[in-house]
Design a protein around this motif. Sequence first.
Motif, mmCIF file in Angstrom:
data_model
loop_
_atom_site.group_PDB
_atom_site.id
_atom_site.type_symbol
_atom_site.label_atom_id
_atom_site.label_comp_id
_atom_site.label_asym_id
_atom_site.label_seq_id
_atom_site.Cartn_x
_atom_site.Cartn_y
_atom_site.Cartn_z
ATOM 1 N N THR A 129 -38.402 4.837 1.935
ATOM 2 C CA THR A 129 -37.595 4.061 0.998
ATOM 3 C C THR A 129 -36.138 4.208 1.405
ATOM 4 O O THR A 129 -35.779 3.838 2.503
ATOM 5 C CB THR A 129 -37.852 4.523 -0.448
ATOM 6 O OG1 THR A 129 -37.770 5.942 -0.475
ATOM 7 C CG2 THR A 129 -39.230 4.090 -0.915
ATOM 8 N N VAL A 130 -35.313 4.758 0.554
ATOM 9 C CA VAL A 130 -33.912 4.926 0.928
ATOM 10 C C VAL A 130 -33.798 6.143 1.848
ATOM 11 O O VAL A 130 -34.363 7.194 1.571
ATOM 12 C CB VAL A 130 -33.040 5.119 -0.332
ATOM 13 C CG1 VAL A 130 -31.580 5.314 0.059
ATOM 14 C CG2 VAL A 130 -33.182 3.920 -1.252
ATOM 15 N N HIS A 155 -37.811 0.844 9.497
ATOM 16 C CA HIS A 155 -37.273 1.125 8.177
ATOM 17 C C HIS A 155 -36.626 -0.103 7.544
ATOM 18 O O HIS A 155 -36.832 -0.398 6.378
ATOM 19 C CB HIS A 155 -36.260 2.270 8.237
ATOM 20 C CG HIS A 155 -35.689 2.566 6.908
ATOM 21 N ND1 HIS A 155 -36.327 3.372 5.999
ATOM 22 C CD2 HIS A 155 -34.588 2.104 6.288
ATOM 23 C CE1 HIS A 155 -35.627 3.405 4.888
ATOM 24 N NE2 HIS A 155 -34.560 2.643 5.044
ATOM 25 N N ILE A 156 -35.852 -0.834 8.336
ATOM 26 C CA ILE A 156 -35.040 -1.901 7.736
ATOM 27 C C ILE A 156 -35.734 -3.262 7.711
ATOM 28 O O ILE A 156 -35.395 -4.120 6.908
ATOM 29 C CB ILE A 156 -33.660 -2.003 8.454
ATOM 30 C CG1 ILE A 156 -32.671 -2.749 7.561
ATOM 31 C CG2 ILE A 156 -33.774 -2.630 9.817
ATOM 32 C CD1 ILE A 156 -31.244 -2.663 8.029
ATOM 33 N N LEU A 204 -26.503 0.937 3.424
ATOM 34 C CA LEU A 204 -25.482 -0.030 3.021
ATOM 35 C C LEU A 204 -25.949 -1.462 3.291
ATOM 36 O O LEU A 204 -25.856 -2.333 2.422
ATOM 37 C CB LEU A 204 -24.188 0.259 3.789
ATOM 38 C CG LEU A 204 -23.110 -0.807 3.720
ATOM 39 C CD1 LEU A 204 -22.486 -0.816 2.342
ATOM 40 C CD2 LEU A 204 -22.040 -0.579 4.771
ATOM 41 N N LEU A 205 -26.473 -1.689 4.492
ATOM 42 C CA LEU A 205 -26.949 -3.033 4.826
ATOM 43 C C LEU A 205 -28.042 -3.455 3.851
ATOM 44 O O LEU A 205 -28.084 -4.596 3.401
ATOM 45 C CB LEU A 205 -27.488 -3.067 6.264
ATOM 46 C CG LEU A 205 -26.459 -2.961 7.394
ATOM 47 C CD1 LEU A 205 -27.143 -2.852 8.751
ATOM 48 C CD2 LEU A 205 -25.520 -4.166 7.393
ATOM 49 N N GLU A 206 -28.905 -2.517 3.490
ATOM 50 C CA GLU A 206 -29.992 -2.856 2.576
ATOM 51 C C GLU A 206 -29.491 -3.130 1.166
ATOM 52 O O GLU A 206 -29.975 -4.047 0.501
ATOM 53 C CB GLU A 206 -31.039 -1.734 2.563
ATOM 54 C CG GLU A 206 -31.828 -1.705 3.864
ATOM 55 C CD GLU A 206 -33.003 -0.738 3.842
ATOM 56 O OE1 GLU A 206 -32.820 0.395 3.354
ATOM 57 O OE2 GLU A 206 -34.080 -1.122 4.322
ATOM 58 N N SER A 207 -28.511 -2.356 0.700
ATOM 59 C CA SER A 207 -28.066 -2.610 -0.664
ATOM 60 C C SER A 207 -27.257 -3.908 -0.733
ATOM 61 O O SER A 207 -27.369 -4.665 -1.698
ATOM 62 C CB SER A 207 -27.299 -1.416 -1.244
ATOM 63 O OG SER A 207 -26.060 -1.291 -0.612
ATOM 64 N N TYR A 212 -30.863 -10.768 7.650
ATOM 65 C CA TYR A 212 -30.428 -10.113 8.884
ATOM 66 C C TYR A 212 -31.375 -10.396 10.030
ATOM 67 O O TYR A 212 -32.588 -10.410 9.847
ATOM 68 C CB TYR A 212 -30.418 -8.580 8.723
ATOM 69 C CG TYR A 212 -29.487 -8.039 7.680
ATOM 70 C CD1 TYR A 212 -28.142 -8.391 7.650
ATOM 71 C CD2 TYR A 212 -29.959 -7.139 6.726
ATOM 72 C CE1 TYR A 212 -27.292 -7.861 6.689
ATOM 73 C CE2 TYR A 212 -29.118 -6.599 5.761
ATOM 74 C CZ TYR A 212 -27.781 -6.967 5.745
ATOM 75 O OH TYR A 212 -26.951 -6.447 4.797
ATOM 76 N N ILE A 213 -30.785 -10.570 11.202
ATOM 77 C CA ILE A 213 -31.555 -10.429 12.433
ATOM 78 C C ILE A 213 -31.076 -9.120 13.024
ATOM 79 O O ILE A 213 -29.884 -8.945 13.284
ATOM 80 C CB ILE A 213 -31.304 -11.613 13.389
ATOM 81 C CG1 ILE A 213 -31.891 -12.865 12.756
ATOM 82 C CG2 ILE A 213 -31.937 -11.332 14.756
ATOM 83 C CD1 ILE A 213 -31.686 -14.113 13.579
ATOM 84 N N PHE A 214 -31.976 -8.185 13.172
ATOM 85 C CA PHE A 214 -31.593 -6.812 13.490
ATOM 86 C C PHE A 214 -32.181 -6.425 14.838
ATOM 87 O O PHE A 214 -33.374 -6.168 14.970
ATOM 88 C CB PHE A 214 -32.119 -5.897 12.376
ATOM 89 C CG PHE A 214 -31.548 -4.507 12.390
ATOM 90 C CD1 PHE A 214 -30.426 -4.194 11.631
ATOM 91 C CD2 PHE A 214 -32.135 -3.503 13.147
ATOM 92 C CE1 PHE A 214 -29.898 -2.921 11.624
ATOM 93 C CE2 PHE A 214 -31.610 -2.219 13.154
ATOM 94 C CZ PHE A 214 -30.490 -1.925 12.387
ATOM 95 N N ILE A 215 -31.318 -6.425 15.861
ATOM 96 C CA ILE A 215 -31.759 -6.113 17.216
ATOM 97 C C ILE A 215 -31.500 -4.632 17.478
ATOM 98 O O ILE A 215 -30.375 -4.167 17.286
ATOM 99 C CB ILE A 215 -30.966 -6.950 18.240
ATOM 100 C CG1 ILE A 215 -31.190 -8.441 17.975
ATOM 101 C CG2 ILE A 215 -31.348 -6.573 19.668
ATOM 102 C CD1 ILE A 215 -30.263 -9.348 18.771
ATOM 103 N N ALA A 216 -32.509 -3.890 17.885
ATOM 104 C CA ALA A 216 -32.274 -2.468 18.162
ATOM 105 C C ALA A 216 -33.375 -1.908 19.039
ATOM 106 O O ALA A 216 -34.489 -2.431 19.088
ATOM 107 C CB ALA A 216 -32.171 -1.678 16.873
ATOM 108 N N HIS A 217 -33.033 -0.823 19.736
ATOM 109 C CA HIS A 217 -34.027 -0.128 20.547
ATOM 110 C C HIS A 217 -34.673 1.003 19.773
ATOM 111 O O HIS A 217 -35.686 1.551 20.202
ATOM 112 C CB HIS A 217 -33.380 0.428 21.820
ATOM 113 C CG HIS A 217 -33.074 -0.625 22.818
ATOM 114 N ND1 HIS A 217 -34.045 -1.460 23.325
ATOM 115 C CD2 HIS A 217 -31.925 -1.006 23.402
ATOM 116 C CE1 HIS A 217 -33.496 -2.293 24.180
ATOM 117 N NE2 HIS A 217 -32.206 -2.050 24.236
#
Lengths: 341, 336
Positions: free
Chosen positions: A279-280, B226-227, B202-205, B214-219
Motif C-alpha cells: 500500500t503506502v 508498486h505504482i 507523493l505521485l500517488e496522492s 501517469y506513464i511511468f518508465i523505470a528499470h
Amino acid sequence: MTDIHVETERVQGHHLLEVKDLFVEFHTRDGVARVINGVSYHLDPGETLAVLGESGSGKSVTAQAIMGILDMPPAKIPKGQILYNGEDLLKMPEDKRRDIRGQQISMIFQDALSALNPVFSVGWQISETLRTRMGMSKADAMKRAVELMDQVKIPAAKARLKDYPHQFSGGMRQRVMIAMSLAMDPKVLIADEPTTALDVTVQAQIMDLLADLRRDLNMGMILITHDLGVVADVADRIAVMYAGRIIEHADVRALYKQPAHPYTKGLLESIPRLDDKGTVLKTIKGLPPNLMRLPTGCKYHPRCPYTQPICVSDEPRSLNLGNGRTSACHFAKEMLSGELG
Amino acid sequence: MANLGESILQVDNLVKHFPITRGILFKKKVGAVKAVDGVSFELHKGETLGIVGESGCGKSTLAKLLMRLEHPTAGRATLHGKDIFKMSGSELRRLRRNVQMVMQDPYTSLNPRMTVGDIIGEPFEIHPEVAPRGDRERKVQELLELVGLSPEHINRYPHQFSGGQRQRIGIARALALKPEVIVCDEPVSALDVSIQAQVVNLLESLQNELQLSYIFIAHDLSVVRHISDRVGVMYLGKIVEIGTEDEIYNRPTHPYTQALLSAVPVPDPMAREHREIIRLEGDVPSPADPPSGCRFRTRCWKAQEKCALEEPLLIRRAVEPHPSACHFAELRHVVA
Ligand SMILES: Nc1ncnc2c1ncn2[C@@H]1O[C@H](COP(=O)(O)OP(=O)(O)OP(=O)(O)O)[C@@H](O)[C@H]1O
Ligand SMILES: Nc1ncnc2c1ncn2[C@@H]1O[C@H](COP(=O)(O)OP(=O)(O)OP(=O)(O)O)[C@@H](O)[C@H]1O
Ligand SMILES: [Mg+2]
Ligand SMILES: [Mg+2]
C-alpha cells in the motif's frame, strides 16, 4: 604501458585506498555548506565496499575528492587525508597524482551524459585515453574501443563507433562511461551509480563483468548506489552516510540482518518489494538536513523515532561494535540487540 | 485499479525510425535505427501505466514522441480524441500544459544558468493564467517543499545540488501546471529508497487528488509494480506483453518478461546463492537490424523455426487473457 605503472604490492599495514577524517566544505553566496564532516573509509584489493546513504549526504563529493576533481574554490578541504597505498594524494605533487588518477584509480561518473563530450564520437572518446595514456596507435586504440564496447554489451558496437552521445540511449551512454573507466585496467574503480539507467538483465551482465575484473586484476571497487538489491548481491562491506558522515559501517550480511543505526533501519524499511504491490510505502519522516545549518547533537535526531535528550545535546561518536562494525548512535548497542525498534 | 476511467490517450501503431547517415558533406541514408516500431496502448484517466524493458528498447523515444519532442515516422497518438501531431496554436498550447514530462537525465535537462526558482517557475511564465505574478514565489516554494527540498534553496543553481536533488527539481517543475498526464522517464532512479518512497507516495496522492494519469518508465521493477495499475513490457521497439500489475508480475507468459523479473536483485545478501536467474544468452540485437520474426528469438531458450519466420502478434493467448507476443506463451512463476 608507460614506466609509471609499477606493480603495487600491498605494503604491510596499508590499505589500497584509505580516506581518513576527510572534511569538505563549499563556500557559496549564502554561506558555507559543510558537506563532508570527518569521513573515513578504506578499501582493499579485490573487495567491494558499498557506499549507501541519503541523496545529498556527500557520497559523490567524497569520490570527487578522491579523484581530485573538486573545483577549489568553491570547494575547500580544510582537513583530512586520502591515502593510496599509504601515500597521501592530497599532498602529492600534481603530476604524480594525475598519473595515479589516470591509470590506477578510475571513476564511473553518476552523470553519464555530461561526462561525455557531445562534439566527439563515442569511439573517439574511448580510444583517446588509450592513445594519450598508453601510447597506442590510432588503429589499435579503435580496435580496443570496440572490444570494450562489446564487453559492456553495446549492440553492434563497431557500427556505432562514429555515433555521438546524443544518439545513444541513457543506458548505452552509461555503458560507454563504464567502458572508458575500464580502459586502463584500474586498481581502484569508483562506480558512482553505475547501473541506474540499465535494465536488470544488462545490469546483471555488467555486475558479472565487474566481478571478473575484481578477481582477475584484483581490483578494489567502491560502489556508490541506492539499489539495495545490487548491494546485497555484490558488496562485501557497507558504509552508510548521512549529512556528510559515515553513520554505520558493517559487513553486508550483518547490516541487512540487524542495522545498528536508526537511519539505516529506516532506509531498509523503505525498500519497495517485488513480490508485493503493497500500500503506502514506508518513508523516513522529515526533510534532509540543511547543510548550512546543521542540527545540534546527532544530525539525525530531528527525524529519528527514538530521539532522547542526549541525542539533541551531544553528537554521538562512532562506536566500535566489534568485527569491524561501527555505528554513530548513542543507542547503537540497543539497536543491535533489538531492544530498540 | 478495479474499473478503468475514461480512456484519455490512445497510441496507435506509433513508429519512430532514426535515419543512419554516412558521409560528411553529402549525407547518404544507409539504414535506420528502429527505435519505436509499432507501439499501441491506451491510457485511462487516473491510471498509471508502467513501461519497462531492455535498455535501448525505445522507452525514452516513446516518451519524447508523446511530448512532441520527436516527430513520428508513422502512427498516431490522440489525446481526448485529437491527434497530438496535428495540433497547433491554442490546441498545442493546451497540450503543452496538460502533458508534462520528467526527463531521464536530471543533469542535462536543467538549464545550468537558471536558478532553481526560475526553473520551477518558468512554466508559470509561459502559462500565466495558472498563477498570478504575485503568487509565484510562494507556489515555487510550495513545490520545493512538496518534493522534499528546502524552500531556502530557491536561489541556488542546478550544479549545487546532488543527483537526487536535481531529479526532484524536475519533478517539481512537471507538477507546477497541474497537468492531466505526466510522462515520467526514470523519475526516481537517482534517489535513495526513502526519498524515492516519498516521491512515489507523493505521485500517488496527487493522482488520487487530481485524477492525474501517469506513464511511468523505470528499470526498478519493484517500484513499477508498486505504482502501476497496468504494465507494458518492451523489447527492441515493441511491446511484447501488457497487462495489469498482477498479470505481469504473477502470471507472466512472455519469456522476456520472465527473464527480466528473474534478474531483479533481491535486497537480502543471504539470497545470493539461491536465486534462480534466467540468464539471457547472446547479445542484444541492433535496433538497426532487428531479427526476423520474433525479435527476442535470438536470445530465447524456447525459440523454434516458427519464431524466425512469423512475427508473433501482441494478442490474447490461450493460457492467459492478457496480451503476449509469443508463439509459445506459457505461464511461469518467477517472483517468489
Ligand atoms: N558546488 C556546490 N556548492 C554547494 N553545495 C554543493 C556543491 N556541490 C555539491 N553540493 C552539496 O553537497 C552535498 C553532497 O552532494 P553529493 O553530490 O556528494 O551527494 P550524494 O550523496 O552523491 O547524493 P546523490 O545520491 O543524490 O547523488 C549536497 O547537499 C549538495 O547540495
Ligand atoms: N537522436 C537519435 N539518433 C539516432 N538514434 C537514436 C537517437 N535517439 C535514440 N536513438 C536510438 O534509439 C534507440 C532507443 O533509444 P531510447 O533512448 O528510446 O531507449 P530507452 O529505452 O529509453 O533506453 P534506456 O533504458 O537505456 O534509457 C537506441 O538504439 C538509441 O541509440
Ligand atoms: Mg551522487
Ligand atoms: Mg531512456
